[in-house]
Design an enzyme around this catalytic site. Structure first.
Site, PDB file in Angstrom:
ATOM      1  N   GLU A  86     -63.326 -26.023  26.697  1.00 57.56           N
ATOM      2  CA  GLU A  86     -64.258 -26.504  25.666  1.00 57.56           C
ATOM      3  C   GLU A  86     -63.788 -27.820  25.048  1.00 57.56           C
ATOM      4  OE1 GLU A  86     -65.499 -23.571  22.767  1.00 57.56           O
ATOM      5  OE2 GLU A  86     -66.028 -25.127  21.322  1.00 57.56           O
ATOM      6  N   LYS A 264     -64.260 -16.966  15.754  1.00 53.45           N
ATOM      7  CA  LYS A 264     -64.302 -17.535  17.112  1.00 53.45           C
ATOM      8  C   LYS A 264     -63.619 -18.909  17.102  1.00 53.45           C
ATOM      9  CE  LYS A 264     -66.305 -19.801  20.772  1.00 53.45           C
ATOM     10  NZ  LYS A 264     -66.255 -21.232  21.074  1.00 53.45           N
ATOM     11  N   ASP A 280     -51.946 -12.209  27.653  1.00 52.45           N
ATOM     12  CA  ASP A 280     -53.185 -11.444  27.808  1.00 52.45           C
ATOM     13  C   ASP A 280     -54.141 -11.792  26.653  1.00 52.45           C
ATOM     14  OD1 ASP A 280     -55.173  -9.521  27.853  1.00 52.45           O
ATOM     15  OD2 ASP A 280     -53.806  -7.849  28.232  1.00 52.45           O
ATOM     16  N   HIS A 378     -68.917 -33.523  18.805  1.00 48.86           N
ATOM     17  CA  HIS A 378     -69.226 -32.789  20.026  1.00 48.86           C
ATOM     18  C   HIS A 378     -70.054 -33.613  20.991  1.00 48.86           C
ATOM     19  CE1 HIS A 378     -68.491 -28.282  19.961  1.00 48.86           C
ATOM     20  NE2 HIS A 378     -67.742 -28.751  19.004  1.00 48.86           N
TER      21      HIS A 378
HETATM   22  C1  MEV Z   1     -67.223 -23.709  18.276  1.00 47.88           C
HETATM   23  O1  MEV Z   1     -66.569 -23.381  19.486  1.00 47.88           O
HETATM   24  C2  MEV Z   1     -66.468 -23.145  17.089  1.00 47.88           C
HETATM   25  C3  MEV Z   1     -67.162 -23.292  15.740  1.00 47.88           C
HETATM   26  O2  MEV Z   1     -68.473 -22.763  15.811  1.00 47.88           O
HETATM   27  C4  MEV Z   1     -66.325 -22.561  14.729  1.00 47.88           C
HETATM   28  C5  MEV Z   1     -66.975 -22.417  13.374  1.00 47.88           C
HETATM   29  O3  MEV Z   1     -68.207 -22.467  13.265  1.00 47.88           O
HETATM   30  O4  MEV Z   1     -66.194 -22.228  12.401  1.00 47.88           O
HETATM   31  C6  MEV Z   1     -67.321 -24.752  15.365  1.00 47.88           C
END
Ligand code: MEV
Length: 428
Positions: A86, A264, A280, A378
């Site tokens: 990513e 995430k 892992d 991004h």
């Molecule tokens: C994208 O991979 C991760 C984000 O969505 C994390 C977040 O929203 O805090 C940018």
């Protein structure tokens, strides 16, 4: 001659070519020329080795390896290898580490590396009595467990304690014995599972029940890593950005839909390093998400507050089941180099570095979200992938990215048109 202090603060690292970057990393981590060559191989894992790692091997799946810079953890400089597909993650971690550095860097600590092994006993008439009988036989059970791994015991690890609980389930009461195993520098799944299997007959004898599952728990609440930092408000971008980050955290703390994305983002950083060291990652993710459900509601793994000066204070705590020996970490040739770049001496140190990386990644995401929005950064990275998919190579990639971003038209069909246009011009 005095020792030259190695720094992870490498301004302009992102502008260098991969070869130039590798040269700097070689100096920082004392890599051998052979290790440097291995990093540059198109495929650094050979098929024979891959075939011994898993079953039915037909190929190898390479992922880019990047280095996040600027990390200062417990006053020591670290370079952080990340294997991730990513865009923005490595840049985000490096940026956050830079602003955290302005406040003295990250500080960390952790619990001892204790994993839990569960042994499920069913069909027991008197579950509470059985529970007590298991406690009474604790020394015998721990001895049996430790006989399975004299190596681990010799380095100070091994089964240290146990706890027994009775749970009520759809199919009746169960007596669950939990072995607490100090795994030292291994992740521990093999050691713990072997011990759980070995003590199962003892548990059956003691409880007069039937043992079925004997397996490690990935909710590693006894193997926690923690990190925190204080970031000067000026370095974050001012009071408004600090407040935006605090509000972003409050949102995650109050809403599981946001918390999942917030966490995430934390795992974006952690998992990159977990993969680079061939640990892992499913175990780490399972542990993190389960730990996020404290008080029965899924929430944030990190906290963001401000102190009396208005500076931003971040903290994180999560289970971190990782090793630096055993498993694939010492088999995979690039994982070995990644560990050398990290320069960690124990699994506990690795777990603390991972917590700091998670906090950095979270800060990068929240700062971007609360400030200019995530898409700006991004977009050009996304455009790069589109340009490459459209067949652009070398310098053409940058030119096409520029054109697409300029026109705010980042689409594969448009990228293909531009590639054709350039090719046609070249022929003239
Ligand atoms: C994208 O991979 C991760 C984000 O969505 C994390 C977040 O929203 O805090 C940018």
């Amino acid at each position: 001659m005095g020792m030259v202090k190695k720094t992870s603060n490498l301004p302009g690292f992102y502008r260098l070519s991969p070869k130039e970057r590798i040269r700097l990393i070689q100096e920082f981590a004392d890599l051998t020329d052979e290790e440097v060559d291995r990093l540059q191989l198109t495929c650094s894992l050979n098929l024979d080795l891959a075939n011994r790692m898993i079953e039915n091997v037909v190929g190898i799946f390479p992922v880019p390896l990047g280095i996040a810079v600027n990390f200062l953890i417990n006053k020591r400089d670290y370079l952080i290898p990340m294997a991730i597909e990513e865009p923005s993650v490595v840049a985000g971690a490096s940026y956050a580490a830079k602003i955290v550095r302005a406040g003295g860097g990250f500080f960390t600590n952790s619990t001892p590396p204790i994993m839990i092994g569960q042994i499920q006993a069913v069909q027991i008439e008197d579950p509470q009595g059985a529970r007590m009988a298991i406690y009474a036989a604790k020394e015998e059970i721990l001895k049996k467990a430790n006989e399975q791994d004299p190596m681990l015991v010799s380095v100070g690890g091994g089964a240290k304690d146990l706890e027994v609980k009775v749970i009520n389930t759809q199919t009746g009461s169960m007596v669950i014995t939990e072995l607490h195993v100090d795994c030292r520098d291994v992740m521990g799944a093999n050691a713990v599972n072997t011990m759980a299997e070995a003590v199962a007959p003892l548990i059956e004898r003691i409880t007069h029940g039937r043992v079925y599952l004997r397996i490690i728990s990935n909710l590693a609440t006894k193997r926690l890593a923690r990190a925190w930092c204080v970031v000067p408000k000026k370095a974050v971008g001012g009071e408004e950005v600090v407040d935006g980050i605090i509000d972003a955290h409050a949102f995650a703390a109050a809403d599981p839909y946001r918390a999942a994305t917030h966490n995430k983002g934390i795992l974006n950083g952690i998992i990159g390093v977990v993969i680079a060291t061939c640990n892992d990652h499913r175990a780490v993710e399972a542990g993190a998400h389960a730990y996020a459900v404290q008080d029965g509601v899924y929430g944030s793994l990190s906290t963001w507050e401000k102190n009396e000066n208005g500076d931003l204070v971040g903290a994180i705590e999560l289970p971190m089941a990782v090793g630096i020996v055993g498993g694939a970490t010492r088999v995979h040739p690039v994982a070995k180099i990644a560990l050398k770049i990290l320069g960690v001496n124990t699994a506990t140190e690795l777990s603390e570095v991972l917590a700091a990386v998670g906090l950095a990644q979270n800060l990068a995401a929240l700062r971007a979200l609360a400030h200019e929005g995530i898409q700006k950064g991004h977009m050009s990275l996304h455009a790069r992938n589109i340009a490459i998919s459209a067949g652009a190579t070398g310098e053409l990639v940058d030119r096409i990215v520029e054109r697409m971003v300029e026109k705010r038209k980042i689409r594969l069909d448009h990228a293909k048109e531009l590639v054709e246009e350039y090719k046609a011009k070249r022929k003239l």
